[in-house]
Design an enzyme around this catalytic site. Structure first.
Site, PDB file in Angstrom:
ATOM      1  N   GLU A   1       0.846  -1.189   0.000  1.00 24.29           N
ATOM      2  CA  GLU A   1       0.000   0.000   0.000  1.00 24.29           C
ATOM      3  C   GLU A   1       0.885   1.244   0.000  1.00 24.29           C
ATOM      4  O   GLU A   1       1.967   1.248   0.591  1.00 24.29           O
ATOM      5  CB  GLU A   1      -0.835  -0.070   1.285  1.00 24.29           C
TER       6      GLU A   1
ATOM      7  N   LYS B   1      -9.454   0.924  -1.735  1.00 26.70           N
ATOM      8  CA  LYS B   1      -9.613   0.448  -0.357  1.00 26.70           C
ATOM      9  C   LYS B   1     -10.955   0.885   0.221  1.00 26.70           C
ATOM     10  O   LYS B   1     -11.334   2.054   0.130  1.00 26.70           O
ATOM     11  CB  LYS B   1      -8.466   1.007   0.490  1.00 26.70           C
TER      12      LYS B   1
ATOM     13  N   CYS C   1      -4.406  -3.594   3.568  1.00 27.07           N
ATOM     14  CA  CYS C   1      -4.076  -3.275   4.961  1.00 27.07           C
ATOM     15  C   CYS C   1      -5.230  -3.532   5.936  1.00 27.07           C
ATOM     16  O   CYS C   1      -5.509  -4.670   6.277  1.00 27.07           O
ATOM     17  CB  CYS C   1      -3.578  -1.832   5.042  1.00 27.07           C
TER      18      CYS C   1
END
Length: 259
Positions: A40, A112, A150
């Site tokens: 990321e 995300k 994440c």
């Protein structure tokens, strides 16, 4: 198939980050990997998020993504990396994973959906959540790869939706914020997502000090096949569809679950 984990130490110098990605992609290709995954915020990262993230954001056809695509073509390897993508909302960007193939160009992108508003860290101040919760899976070399970012790792329903969509390998591209017990949680959650979905999990993380490092490849039985420790580096590791099939036959959870 071999896939490679590229553990970066990204900073605010986009050109330097792209140069590191290029070096690691070249090494991964030399080591026989068909795909290399980076963390990321691979192309722009800071210890503390601020207004510069939306300021440096680019569309997915901008210079940063064009260079990532060129790196994939140059080294004949599929490449996945986190970028900062412009959004329609002033002052906020998307935290986006992009995937490029060695010859076909664009493979996939994922914005995300679970933003890290925890531990006093307010990702949503400068980042906009992806509008779609649909699982993003792409195929390369006969293997199906699912994309997660994440904090998504703490939400098992996303990993399950990717497995339901056919993923054999989950690419969890991360910049896991350090803190008490955070490394232990990172390792445990990567293993849990692998075991409960009978998939490989490639948890690719930024190196310290911005993150915890410890990029890992976990097999469908929860065995850690690679652990990159704390320093930047790249490592190629074998993944096997036969292993996925064998574990799913031994533990037929997808046939047995009751919804």
């Amino acid at each position: 198939m071999k896939i490679a984990l590229g553990q970066l130490e990204s900073g605010a110098d986009i050109r330097a980050n792209l140069a590191a990605i290029d070096r690691f992609a070249a090494q991964a290709a030399r080591n026989g990997a068909a795909l290399v995954a980076f963390p990321e915020y691979a192309t722009y990262e800071k210890k503390k998020m601020d207004a510069t993230f939306p300021e440096v954001a680019e569309p997915l056809d901008g210079p940063v993504c064009r260079e990532l695509a060129a790196i994939a073509r140059r080294h004949r390897i599929a490449l996945v990396a986190g970028v900062v993508e412009t959004s329609e909302e002033p002052g906020r960007a998307y935290n986006t994973l992009v995937a490029f193939g060695p010859d076909r160009g664009w493979l996939a992108s994922y914005r995300k959906i679970h933003l890290f508003d925890a531990q006093g860290f307010g990702e949503s101040t400068f980042i906009k959540p992806g509008p779609s919760t649909d699982p993003v899976v792409f195929e390369h070399g006969g293997v199906q790869f699912g994309l997660m970012t994440c904090y998504d790792l703490r939400f098992p329903e996303l990993a399950r939706s990717l497995a339901d969509a056919g993923a054999h390998v989950l690419l969890v591209c991360s910049s896991w914020v350090p803190g008490e017990h955070k490394t232990e949680q990172w390792l445990a959650l990567n293993a849990a997502r692998a075991i409960e979905n009978s998939v490989y999990v490639a948890g690719v993380c930024q190196a310290p000090p911005v993150s915890v490092g410890r990029s890992v490849l976990v097999d469908p039985m929860g065995v850690v096949e690679a652990d990159l420790g704390l320093e930047p580096g790249v490592r190629a590791v074998e993944v096997s569809l036969e292993t996925v099939d064998r574990v799913r036959e031994s533990f037929p959870m997808f046939r047995q679950r009751r919804l």
